[in-house]
Scaffold this active site. Structure first.
Site, PDB file in Angstrom:
ATOM      1  N   LYS A  20       1.047  -1.210  -0.105  1.00 33.85           N
ATOM      2  CA  LYS A  20       0.075   0.154  -0.148  1.00 33.85           C
ATOM      3  C   LYS A  20       0.850   1.386   0.033  1.00 33.85           C
ATOM      4  O   LYS A  20       0.546   2.349  -0.724  1.00 33.85           O
ATOM      5  CB  LYS A  20      -0.990  -0.103   1.206  1.00 33.85           C
ATOM      6  CG  LYS A  20      -2.076   0.992   1.014  1.00 33.85           C
ATOM      7  CD  LYS A  20      -2.993   1.031   2.120  1.00 33.85           C
ATOM      8  CE  LYS A  20      -4.185   0.259   2.277  1.00 33.85           C
ATOM      9  NZ  LYS A  20      -4.821   0.270   3.625  1.00 33.85           N
ATOM     10  N   LYS A  33     -17.735  12.763  18.018  1.00 36.81           N
ATOM     11  CA  LYS A  33     -17.782  11.909  16.599  1.00 36.81           C
ATOM     12  C   LYS A  33     -18.723  10.741  16.618  1.00 36.81           C
ATOM     13  O   LYS A  33     -19.376  10.579  15.794  1.00 36.81           O
ATOM     14  CB  LYS A  33     -16.117  11.470  16.534  1.00 36.81           C
ATOM     15  CG  LYS A  33     -16.078  10.306  15.186  1.00 36.81           C
ATOM     16  CD  LYS A  33     -16.321  11.087  14.077  1.00 36.81           C
ATOM     17  CE  LYS A  33     -16.557   9.936  12.793  1.00 36.81           C
ATOM     18  NZ  LYS A  33     -15.600   9.581  12.356  1.00 36.81           N
ATOM     19  N   GLY A  58     -24.718   1.216   5.857  1.00 35.25           N
ATOM     20  CA  GLY A  58     -23.877   0.366   5.871  1.00 35.25           C
ATOM     21  C   GLY A  58     -22.359   1.023   5.961  1.00 35.25           C
ATOM     22  O   GLY A  58     -22.363   2.273   6.245  1.00 35.25           O
ATOM     23  N   CYS A  92     -18.263   2.559   9.121  1.00 38.11           N
ATOM     24  CA  CYS A  92     -18.354   3.649  10.182  1.00 38.11           C
ATOM     25  C   CYS A  92     -19.655   3.636  10.775  1.00 38.11           C
ATOM     26  O   CYS A  92     -19.629   3.316  12.114  1.00 38.11           O
ATOM     27  CB  CYS A  92     -18.195   4.985   9.569  1.00 38.11           C
ATOM     28  SG  CYS A  92     -16.630   5.263   8.851  1.00 38.11           S
TER      29      CYS A  92
HETATM   30  C1  UGA Z   1     -19.960   8.511   7.746  1.00 41.48           C
HETATM   31  C2  UGA Z   1     -20.306   9.899   8.181  1.00 41.48           C
HETATM   32  O1  UGA Z   1     -21.504  10.389   7.406  1.00 41.48           O
HETATM   33  C3  UGA Z   1     -19.206  10.794   8.325  1.00 41.48           C
HETATM   34  O2  UGA Z   1     -19.597  12.145   8.764  1.00 41.48           O
HETATM   35  C4  UGA Z   1     -17.841  10.090   8.927  1.00 41.48           C
HETATM   36  O3  UGA Z   1     -16.737  10.808   9.206  1.00 41.48           O
HETATM   37  C5  UGA Z   1     -17.623   8.771   8.660  1.00 41.48           C
HETATM   38  O4  UGA Z   1     -18.967   7.980   8.506  1.00 41.48           O
HETATM   39  C6  UGA Z   1     -16.841   8.317   9.551  1.00 41.48           C
HETATM   40  O5  UGA Z   1     -16.984   7.849  10.690  1.00 41.48           O
HETATM   41  O6  UGA Z   1     -15.572   8.003   9.080  1.00 41.48           O
HETATM   42  P1  UGA Z   1     -19.772   7.361   5.363  1.00 41.48           P
HETATM   43  O7  UGA Z   1     -19.497   6.167   6.264  1.00 41.48           O
HETATM   44  O8  UGA Z   1     -18.812   7.778   4.598  1.00 41.48           O
HETATM   45  O9  UGA Z   1     -19.740   8.766   6.467  1.00 41.48           O
HETATM   46  O10 UGA Z   1     -21.026   7.395   4.773  1.00 41.48           O
HETATM   47  P2  UGA Z   1     -22.470   8.144   4.778  1.00 41.48           P
HETATM   48  O11 UGA Z   1     -22.762   9.008   3.671  1.00 41.48           O
HETATM   49  O12 UGA Z   1     -22.640   8.525   6.219  1.00 41.48           O
HETATM   50  O13 UGA Z   1     -23.497   6.999   4.508  1.00 41.48           O
HETATM   51  C7  UGA Z   1     -23.583   5.914   5.455  1.00 41.48           C
HETATM   52  C8  UGA Z   1     -24.595   4.793   4.885  1.00 41.48           C
HETATM   53  O14 UGA Z   1     -26.045   5.320   5.136  1.00 41.48           O
HETATM   54  C9  UGA Z   1     -24.539   4.628   3.544  1.00 41.48           C
HETATM   55  O15 UGA Z   1     -24.928   3.391   3.385  1.00 41.48           O
HETATM   56  C10 UGA Z   1     -25.695   5.412   2.730  1.00 41.48           C
HETATM   57  O16 UGA Z   1     -26.083   4.655   1.628  1.00 41.48           O
HETATM   58  C11 UGA Z   1     -26.667   5.400   3.950  1.00 41.48           C
HETATM   59  N1  UGA Z   1     -27.702   6.335   3.853  1.00 41.48           N
HETATM   60  C12 UGA Z   1     -27.432   7.553   3.949  1.00 41.48           C
HETATM   61  C13 UGA Z   1     -29.069   6.191   3.840  1.00 41.48           C
HETATM   62  O17 UGA Z   1     -29.568   4.986   3.762  1.00 41.48           O
HETATM   63  N2  UGA Z   1     -29.938   7.019   3.635  1.00 41.48           N
HETATM   64  C14 UGA Z   1     -29.616   8.394   3.762  1.00 41.48           C
HETATM   65  O18 UGA Z   1     -30.381   9.357   3.763  1.00 41.48           O
HETATM   66  C15 UGA Z   1     -28.231   8.958   3.913  1.00 41.48           C
END
Ligand code: UGA
Length: 439
Positions: free
Chosen positions: A35, A208, A261, A264
């Site tokens: 990596k 967080k 999913g 995080c």
């Molecule tokens: C999430 C947080 O949004 C970030 O702020 C945080 O920094 C990050 O985790 C982390 O802890 O590192 P991420 O996992 O990239 O970010 O994704 P999200 O955009 O939060 O989406 C998470 C899941 O929720 C996805 O599977 C998405 O499809 C789902 N989702 C999102 C829904 O089912 N409905 C929604 O309205 C929004």
């Protein structure tokens, strides 16, 4: 400033390249040699829009390099710890072994006056414990906690233009030094007027996990409404639009469907519950268990809906699954609702053909039993049903008329409420979605 970034996964690699973009002299320490080599060659080990360009720019500037050797971190004024904190096997709690190993290893090169900055998502109480370790081994070195809120798919933008900066610092002069140093690291972000919260370790750590728990709760709330809509014949999308017009609620993160999913949200709410239990405050977070349950039920319901539209049995049915990453613009399949559904369909006798614009190689490695194909058209050939499970732009923009020529039966299940229902129905498709009336 000379900066080291320890751990160059998603968070660390983007952070390292972004710090170089801000003008710092950065070394990324990554123990995984292939990596580190990939990053040194300017190649992104994961799919993230804009990252490879940023990486190329930063490497070309001469301000960024990567190494597997912690000795290279020696002499940096600031050391960011960006290693992963996955869920422990068979437990809800976070596995802190990488944070501990990285800190131990850093202590071998750390000098008085240097600042260690934790960015990983950790259970509350971790920073205080690590601070004692740091000051015990290297008197005069300081620890700060500076959580990261980047989203996959928007990682570069979120790192260079964050919504807020949170500093968890010790009390007294060490805290003042830590704050001044972090302000220097983030000078252009601070100058842009980014809101700052300067606080203690415990609050910074909790910001967080509280933020991710809130987001997970918001998603599960609307998915619980979807369950009720299914029971009453109401429409969850219109419901979300209507309540989302209220500023206090807001429309973001109210997209009902297959649920959350990734690496995080699921593990963070579980680790938060586990930590609350250790602290004797488990009652405060029992609602998160329900958030988790609602989320998991959506996957089961999607499989049930697929069976229902396939005349009551999945055995021998050809199912096209569009999307496998846990969200669009990512190749991350960790705890992906889409893959979970695809695997269930296959286990229940369907012949599943899955495709994802970025995650195909990852699926082949982790789920060899699934047939992975290169395009939506290939996946849909003679399909009895098409399931849209990750809302990539190219799937949202499919032409329902042309696509209808490929399949055996024009049945579409929109797991992310991402398709133009009217257009698909006008092209003769039967359209189903969680929480929405059948056509
Ligand atoms: C999430 C947080 O949004 C970030 O702020 C945080 O920094 C990050 O985790 C982390 O802890 O590192 P991420 O996992 O990239 O970010 O994704 P999200 O955009 O939060 O989406 C998470 C899941 O929720 C996805 O599977 C998405 O499809 C789902 N989702 C999102 C829904 O089912 N409905 C929604 O309205 C929004």
């Amino acid at each position: 400033m000379r900066i080291s970034v320890i751990g160059c996964g998603y968070l660390g690699a983007v952070h390292a390249a972004s710090m170089a973009e801000l003008g710092h002299d950065v070394v990324g320490i990554e123990v995984d040699v292939p990596k580190a080599q990939l990053l040194s060659a300017g190649k992104a080990p994961f799919h993230e829009p804009g990252f490879e360009e940023l990486l190329g720019r930063s490497l070309a500037s001469g301000r960024l390099r990567f190494s597997p050797d912690m000795a290279e971190a020696a002499g940096s004024a600031v050391h960011f710890v960006c290693v992963g904190t996955p869920q422990k096997r068979g437990e809800y709690a976070a596995d802190l072994r990488y944070v501990e190993a990285a800190t131990e290893s850093l202590l071998q090169v750390l000098q008085p006056g240097e600042l260690v900055v934790g960015k990983s998502t950790v259970p509350v109480g971790t920073a205080a414990r690590l601070a004692e370790l740091v000051s015990g081994k290297v008197p005069g070195a300081i620890l700060a906690w500076n959580p990261e809120f980047l989203r996959e798919g928007f990682a570069v933008q979120d790192t260079l233009h964050p919504d807020r900066l949170v500093y968890g610092i010790p009390a007294g002069p060490d805290g003042d030094t830590a704050q001044a140093t972090l302000d220097e690291v983030y000078a252009s972000i601070v100058d842009a007027g980014t809101p700052q919260v300067v606080t203690d370790y415990a609050t910074a750590e909790m910001v967080k996990t509280a933020a991710n728990s809130f987001l997970a709760t918001k998603i599960s709330f609307i998915n619980a409404m979807a369950e009720l809509c299914e029971a009453t014949g109401a429409d969850v999308k219109q419901l979300a639009d209507a309540i989302g017009h209220d500023d206090r609620i807001g429309r973001k993160f109210l997209n009902a469907g297959l649920g959350f999913g990734g690496g995080c949200l699921p593990k963070d709410i579980r680790a938060f519950m586990a930590r609350a239990g250790e602290l004797g405050a488990d009652q405060a977070l029992t609602f998160l268990r329900e958030v988790d349950n609602i989320n998991m039920r959506r996957r089961i319901r999607m499989v049930d809906l697929a069976r229902e539209v396939c005349d009551g049995s999945l055995v021998g049915k050809r199912i096209a699954v569009l999307g496998a990453a846990f969200k669009p613009d990512s190749d991350d399949i960790r705890d992906s609702p889409a893959l979970n559904v695809a695997a269930q369909l296959q286990l229940q006798g369907a012949s599943v053909q899955v495709t994802d614009p970025a995650a195909n190689e990852n699926i082949k490695r982790s789920w060899p039993q699934l047939l992975v194909v290169d395009s939506a058209e290939e996946a849909a050939e003679r399909a009895d049903a098409v399931l849209l499970l990750t809302e990539w732009k190219q799937f949202r923009e499919l032409d329902p008329v042309a696509f209808g020529q490929i399949v055996a039966k024009k049945r579409v299940l929109d797991g992310r409420q991402a398709l133009d229902r009217d257009a698909w129905e006008a092209a003769g498709w039967s359209y189903r979605a969680l929480g929405r009336r059948a056509g």
